[in-house]
Design an enzyme around this catalytic site. Structure first.
Site, PDB file in Angstrom:
ATOM      1  CE  LYS A   1      -4.345   0.295   0.669  1.00  0.00           C
ATOM      2  NZ  LYS A   1      -5.230  -0.244  -0.362  1.00  0.00           N
TER       3      LYS A   1
ATOM      4  CB  THR B   1      -2.597  -3.201  -0.331  1.00  0.00           C
ATOM      5  OG1 THR B   1      -3.871  -2.901  -0.892  1.00  0.00           O
ATOM      6  CG2 THR B   1      -1.796  -4.051  -1.302  1.00  0.00           C
ATOM      7  CG  ASP B   2      -8.219  -2.348   3.583  1.00  0.00           C
ATOM      8  OD1 ASP B   2      -8.456  -1.167   3.272  1.00  0.00           O
ATOM      9  OD2 ASP B   2      -8.712  -2.913   4.587  1.00  0.00           O
TER      10      ASP B   2
ATOM     11  CG  PHE C   1      31.421  24.301 -15.764  1.00  0.00           C
ATOM     12  CD1 PHE C   1      31.958  23.144 -15.201  1.00  0.00           C
ATOM     13  CD2 PHE C   1      30.821  24.200 -17.008  1.00  0.00           C
ATOM     14  CE1 PHE C   1      31.898  21.921 -15.871  1.00  0.00           C
ATOM     15  CE2 PHE C   1      30.751  22.982 -17.680  1.00  0.00           C
ATOM     16  CZ  PHE C   1      31.291  21.844 -17.106  1.00  0.00           C
TER      17      PHE C   1
ATOM     18  NE  ARG D   1      28.761  26.802 -12.543  1.00  0.00           N
ATOM     19  CZ  ARG D   1      28.524  25.581 -13.012  1.00  0.00           C
ATOM     20  NH1 ARG D   1      27.926  25.407 -14.174  1.00  0.00           N
ATOM     21  NH2 ARG D   1      28.890  24.513 -12.320  1.00  0.00           N
TER      22      ARG D   1
ATOM     23  CD  GLN E   1      30.060  16.749 -12.816  1.00  0.00           C
ATOM     24  OE1 GLN E   1      29.936  17.967 -12.632  1.00  0.00           O
ATOM     25  NE2 GLN E   1      29.947  16.196 -14.019  1.00  0.00           N
TER      26      GLN E   1
ATOM     27  CG  ASN F   1      23.678  22.967 -12.853  1.00  0.00           C
ATOM     28  OD1 ASN F   1      23.273  24.000 -12.326  1.00  0.00           O
ATOM     29  ND2 ASN F   1      24.878  22.862 -13.395  1.00  0.00           N
TER      30      ASN F   1
ATOM     31  CG  HIS G   1      21.141  25.138 -16.291  1.00  0.00           C
ATOM     32  ND1 HIS G   1      22.367  24.688 -15.866  1.00  0.00           N
ATOM     33  CD2 HIS G   1      20.626  24.115 -17.040  1.00  0.00           C
ATOM     34  CE1 HIS G   1      22.589  23.469 -16.331  1.00  0.00           C
ATOM     35  NE2 HIS G   1      21.538  23.088 -17.042  1.00  0.00           N
TER      36      HIS G   1
END
Lengths: 288, 288, 288, 288
Positions: A12, A57-58, A155, A172, A215, A241, A243
């Site tokens: 569930k 599942t109940d 970078f 950046r 990284q 990332n 941007h």
């Protein structure tokens, strides 16, 4: 050639549990999203529809609520362990249980001792496995922790091919929505303390790393958490990332020295990686 | 004890590509969401921020667009293979490429040969891996195929414990949103034909199986696809059980013989499983 | 009988602007989502495609970025006013501008003066109109402020008809996700101060009201804001009732005295209402 | 100066109703999302928490299900009218009801007469008001109808100011996700036929209009629907401009003559407008 059943599990998903504890007029609140799944000798139900091994599942949902009533809820890892151990032994055919919990944070509104406002930031998570053979794994984590450095990120010096048009960046914006999961090496004495220390490590490493690439930041975050928190042995990070592109304002006669950015949606960089101790114990089913 | 880098990959996620082909006045349309990720000898960038092995994610995006221009786009698996083979050999440090594509369907509006209406149903998917060592895997799939049977589904004879309150059901609504992925055994001659046949098998098995449990339906769907389509060797299915609860209308003096249902959101059952040929080749990294 | 053009507007929606201000090493961050729309004498473009009166939506986006560069961004209402006044006078055919802004909050990570973590709670909003005839309206607001009282809420004494099965509640959980918008009566000296005071009033009234119904709480929230903040003249609130249902644990031999709740998704109650000063000035286009 | 209650309404939102009709072995399916809201003399509940005029939202939900059982569901407008007329007369203090319905389409899977696959395209909608004074309004609609022309769209000759950098386009992709709502002038004999004809008109006008701007296309769509369908008197359209930007492939030595596009997310143009008959009756509360 025969066709066979491969790995399988059922359960569930997303049982939404809010647990209130009443300490006189002062109330406490836990807000969880609990998903359980079971596996074992399940060929009969798949091949012939024989449900005799299937705990519904109940029933799993009922158990989540009943355990919340009976045992209360403190740390999500402890509650997940309680459930996983119950389920893995509950039926002869059920050999293995996986319990995943998300926790949404709330803060007090200081007007009354029973009023709360939901924190909107990161969601705390865990995935716990328990197998009838006695093996248990605990992975804690968080998701949607959105971080941004306005500087301290570069970078450049990257590989270049015939399809490369990117200009090197000396300064950046670096932004991401952290999803982190970390594996506990054994019995962690306090999941509350552990969570707080890992989260703080991730935050500080992101903020404190002068980044030459996302990284590098990823590795620094994992390494910091492992150095700070002895009880964990592996950290897995997923860092989109997000941007932020500097807008060209020159057509309007304006400079833009790192002031005006377009926060882009798609596409986005996606950096995924694991950082671990060289002697980390075998992960078994921890990451499944 | 040292800390080390574990499995990792990086790339550009969700590059939204629309490719138009102009055959005189008659135009053709492909609408894709492409995610690429690369891996290899990536210790330097993680440990010291040395980016010399990193082909930028921006370049990956450019390559997707350039390849769409140069080679066109027909079947998503073929386009993914083209990209994966290019990337895995593109840089000395990059050993492995993973390309994931989603395809959104469109139909023609018969007013002009250049007008289209987006199909809203399932999304076609693929994940392709190519390694520098020559191994290639192709997984095709679909997601969000929402199916419902108004009858022909039972659920009873299940295991019962002290937390079980569910009543057995002799006739229930069975509904799910299918996510299916299937692994190709080798070189599939036509991914278009294969997709159509697998999809049809899944649909027919769901509709045509008198179901004693969703697990049984899952297995029947996988088995049907494998029996129908020789080119695939394994099917993995994720089937949320979208519960439809019969509403109790007795307080209003009304019967409800399978007519009025509440379509519930959460929690939901979640059935996951693999069905495969006993002699299926090793999956390698196909499912990663 | 002729067909005519009715009310219309056009613009650029969801320009995602991040504005950084660099005060030496200490950086400041504003994260906005800006939507502009213009209206005026727009029959020609609709009826014949004559674009001579149409300032492109791309230009509107450029203007948002250029103004952020030139003027900086402090309070969103002030930035919206600046834009609206510019646009409404920018072209002969454009008579009216509407600017809507969402602001996402960020907090500092105390490791560096340039690191931030995004707050996940409520989003601050505003909608500003400016017409060439000189009229201006400012509506401030917030959305997704999720509040919950674990006690202090009742619901009984309601009207009953043949379809009523609800039991009266003497003590229930009351939870909602507040969307509030408030109209300023004239020139508000400080939108920062005003926002802080209105938000605090809403929070305190929700927490401090012993509630006999969510409608009563809604009115108390609006009234509190109006009594506390002279500069506003009307508050509009949308309060979904996020139902928390007490789970019946009796089948498991357990009491449940306000401890274990199921947080439901759908359906949900939805309470909408306005609270205003009797002498509030005419709203004109403020709520459009 | 006193504070007063302004416009208000309350109800149950998003009651998810699936109605099955069993015609022997052949079943029929209706899948709806129903939101009801009531208004009237509601000062007591807001000002003092006196609930005696409040028909609980739970009762409204029950009524939706009971009416589905008793009356069945055919056209959503008819079902909404039935509910609205019931509610507006149900209690002395309740003067007005608003019923909003979304309908999700399903198609048959031809394997059995009880298997269905959900259509994923547009959602059919309606908003019905009924007031105790006898006035009724019906607005029908659709949302998420995603359309795209690969040619036949231009955009040039627009106004230019100091912030304009957009180049004129002689041939562009035009794409949008249509939200359309149309007001019925009186009693419409068949909402099924009306819906089919309006939808077809919108589709054909989008596809068939050589577009000089999205505003022109909007007007053409509204006008076509009004000319084709006598029973409606006003059409309101919201057309986000889903920008498809031609990718510059020149750096890679490739032409891109309308072949490779980036489908952008945000920001997007947003064109909103009404088209109506000059003699359309007063809209009253139809659009609320």
């Amino acid at each position: 050639m025969p066709i066979i059943l491969g790995p399988n599990r059922y359960g569930k998903a997303e049982t939404r549990l809010v647990r209130v504890t009443r300490d006189g007029a002062t109330h406490h609140l836990k807000d969880l999203n609990v998903s359980t799944s079971l596996s074992g000798a399940m060929e009969p139900v798949h091949l012939t529809g024989d449900n005799s091994a299937v705990l519904p599942t109940d029933t799993q949902k009922n158990t989540v609520y009943a355990f919340a009533g009976k045992h209360g809820v403190d740390q999500i890892e402890d509650f997940a362990l309680l459930l996983a151990r119950h389920f893995a032994g509950s039926q002869p055919a059920i050999h293995h249980a996986r319990v995943e919990i998300e926790e949404y944070g709330w803060s007090r509104v200081p007007v009354t001792p029973h009023s709360f406002v939901r924190d909107g930031g990161e969601v705390r998570t865990c995935v716990v496995h328990h197998d009838r053979d006695g093996r248990t794994t605990v992975v804690s984590g968080l998701t949607d922790l959105v971080l941004l450095n306005t500087t301290g990120s570069e970078f450049h010096g990257f590989a270049v091919d015939q399809y490369t048009t990117l200009a090197p960046a000396a300064d950046r914006v670096l932004a991401t929505a952290v999803t982190a999961r970390w594996r506990h090496a054994g019995d962690t004495p306090s999941y509350a303390s552990s969570y707080a220390r890992v989260r703080q490590s991730l935050l500080e490493a992101f903020a404190g790393t002068h980044s030459l690439s996302l990284q590098q930041t990823l590795y620094a975050m994992g390494e910091r958490a492992l150095r700070t928190c002895e009880e964990i042995c592996e950290v897995r990070l997923t860092l989109p990332n997000r941007h932020h592109f500097l807008v060209d304002l020159a057509p309007f006669g304006l400079d833009n020295e790192g002031e005006v950015y377009h926060a882009a949606d798609r596409p986005y960089g996606l950096i995924e990686g694991a950082v671990l101790r060289e002697d980390a114990p075998d992960a078994a089913f921890a990451w499944e």
